[in-house]
Design a protein around this motif. Structure first.
Motif, short mmCIF file in Angstrom:
data_model
loop_
_atom_site.label_atom_id
_atom_site.label_comp_id
_atom_site.label_asym_id
_atom_site.label_seq_id
_atom_site.Cartn_x
_atom_site.Cartn_y
_atom_site.Cartn_z
N THR A 1 0.79 -1.24 0.00
CA THR A 1 0.00 0.00 0.00
C THR A 1 0.82 1.29 0.00
O THR A 1 0.40 2.29 -0.59
CB THR A 1 -0.91 0.03 1.24
OG1 THR A 1 -0.12 -0.29 2.40
CG2 THR A 1 -2.03 -0.99 1.13
N ASN B 1 -7.01 1.98 -0.71
CA ASN B 1 -6.17 0.99 -0.03
C ASN B 1 -6.99 0.23 1.00
O ASN B 1 -6.88 -0.99 1.13
CB ASN B 1 -4.97 1.67 0.66
CG ASN B 1 -3.78 1.85 -0.28
OD1 ASN B 1 -3.70 1.20 -1.32
ND2 ASN B 1 -2.86 2.72 0.09
N GLN B 2 -7.81 0.96 1.72
CA GLN B 2 -8.65 0.34 2.75
C GLN B 2 -9.61 -0.67 2.11
O GLN B 2 -9.77 -1.80 2.58
CB GLN B 2 -9.41 1.45 3.50
CG GLN B 2 -10.46 0.99 4.49
CD GLN B 2 -9.85 0.29 5.71
OE1 GLN B 2 -8.73 0.57 6.10
NE2 GLN B 2 -10.61 -0.64 6.28
N GLU C 1 -2.90 -4.34 7.12
CA GLU C 1 -1.66 -3.54 7.07
C GLU C 1 -0.46 -4.44 7.22
O GLU C 1 -0.56 -5.54 7.77
CB GLU C 1 -1.65 -2.55 8.24
CG GLU C 1 -2.58 -1.37 8.06
CD GLU C 1 -2.32 -0.29 9.11
OE1 GLU C 1 -1.61 -0.55 10.10
OE2 GLU C 1 -2.83 0.81 8.92
N GLU D 1 -6.04 6.50 0.28
CA GLU D 1 -6.22 5.79 1.55
C GLU D 1 -7.52 5.00 1.56
O GLU D 1 -7.58 3.86 2.03
CB GLU D 1 -6.20 6.78 2.72
CG GLU D 1 -4.78 6.97 3.25
CD GLU D 1 -4.64 8.10 4.23
OE1 GLU D 1 -5.60 8.36 4.97
OE2 GLU D 1 -3.57 8.73 4.23
N GLN D 2 -8.58 5.62 0.99
CA GLN D 2 -9.88 4.92 0.91
C GLN D 2 -9.75 3.65 0.06
O GLN D 2 -10.24 2.59 0.43
CB GLN D 2 -10.90 5.82 0.25
CG GLN D 2 -11.82 6.55 1.21
CD GLN D 2 -12.80 7.39 0.41
OE1 GLN D 2 -12.40 8.31 -0.31
NE2 GLN D 2 -14.07 7.06 0.54
N SER E 1 -9.14 -4.58 2.79
CA SER E 1 -10.05 -4.70 3.93
C SER E 1 -9.29 -4.48 5.24
O SER E 1 -9.47 -5.20 6.22
CB SER E 1 -10.86 -6.00 3.93
OG SER E 1 -10.11 -7.09 3.53
N GLY E 2 -8.42 -3.48 5.20
CA GLY E 2 -7.73 -3.04 6.42
C GLY E 2 -6.48 -3.82 6.77
O GLY E 2 -5.88 -3.57 7.82
#
Ligand code: Z5A
Length: 219
Positions: free
Chosen positions: A103, A125-126, A133, A122-123, A130-131
């Motif tokens: 990301t 990537n999220q 990291e 950022e949106q 699905s969050g």
């Protein structure tokens, strides 16, 4: 998830692919008493069958220029497939996953480099992850000109490598800002040194993190 995700990041020619392979070899060579179930190597773009097709589209040099937004969405599509098909299953299987780019590349290249909205990235990537990291991102920090000179040692240039020096300098600035914003997740490695010296720094960082991640690990 039981596994851990380690990402290698940096500008062109920083040596991340070289260091990822060396790290993989080093991790494989550790005594079998070390509680690592398996070590997996993957990359973005191109870590899946679909991703390989997207990678070809993204890096091709012929044809009309790709729109920046189209490029961003293709990287997001590659990531969405990669997360579900490769990363999540391996992490669920307690693997240590070494990934060439993730990301932060999108923030550095499409955000700082191309100037697309950081909020939008950022949106995306999220949504694509699905969050999910990285547990650790190794930022291989090398002077842009030094990195490009290394990359030019190769026989071909891809579409992004032909872009102007200032683009790569903006990308580099992006990595610097990301490292400042996420000091625990992103660790800087001095990548201007020779391959062995760079690998020594990476092993020292991993040697610190592995006991924190894996119970029973002795360093
Ligand atoms: N991209 C993006 O824009 N947005 C995104 O979200 C994502 C990606 C995920 C392809 O990535 C492109 O995708 C990339 C960003 C964009 N832009 N381009 N072009 P890639 O990771 O596949 O391609 P790359 O960035 O060009 O990486 P690379 O070609 O794999 O290079 P590298 O990993 O930084 O370096 P290397 O292959 O390990 O080494 C390059 C050369 O330097 C090689 O000859 C080595 O022997 C030499 N080398 C390595 N280390 C050293 C040291 N320490 N000293 C001297 N020479 C060295």
């Amino acid at each position: 998830m039981g596994g851990k995700l380690i990402v290698f990041e940096g500008v062109e020619g920083c040596g991340k692919t070289t260091q990822l392979q060396r790290s993989w070899q080093w991790l494989q060579s550790l005594p079998t008493s070390c509680p690592l179930s398996k070590v997996v190597v993957t990359r973005e773009p191109g870590g899946t069958e679909l991703g390989l097709k997207l990678r070809q589209l993204l890096l091709q040099t012929e044809g009309k220029p790709m729109q920046d937004l189209a490029e961003l969405l293709l990287y997001a599509a590659d990531r969405a497939q990669h997360v579900e098909e490769v990363l999540k299953p391996h992490l669920a299987d307690s693997a240590l996953v070494l990934c060439d780019r993730y990301t932060d590349s999108t923030i550095a290249y499409q955000g700082y480099g191309r100037g697309l909205s950081l909020g939008l990235i950022e949106q995306l990537n999220q949504i694509a992850t699905s969050g999910l990291e990285s547990d650790l991102t190794l930022w291989l920090d090398v002077d842009v000109a030094q990195g490009l000179a290394r990359a030019k040692g190769r026989s071909f240039f891809d579409r992004i490598e032909q872009a102007e020096l200032t683009f790569h300098q903006r990308v580099q600035l992006g990595y610097g800002e990301l490292a400042k914003a996420h000091p625990q997740r992103i660790v800087r490695v001095n990548a201007s040194l020779d391959e062995v010296a760079v690998q020594e720094q990476i092993q020292a960082i991993l040697w610190q993190r592995l006991p924190q991640w894996y119970e029973g690990w002795e360093s």
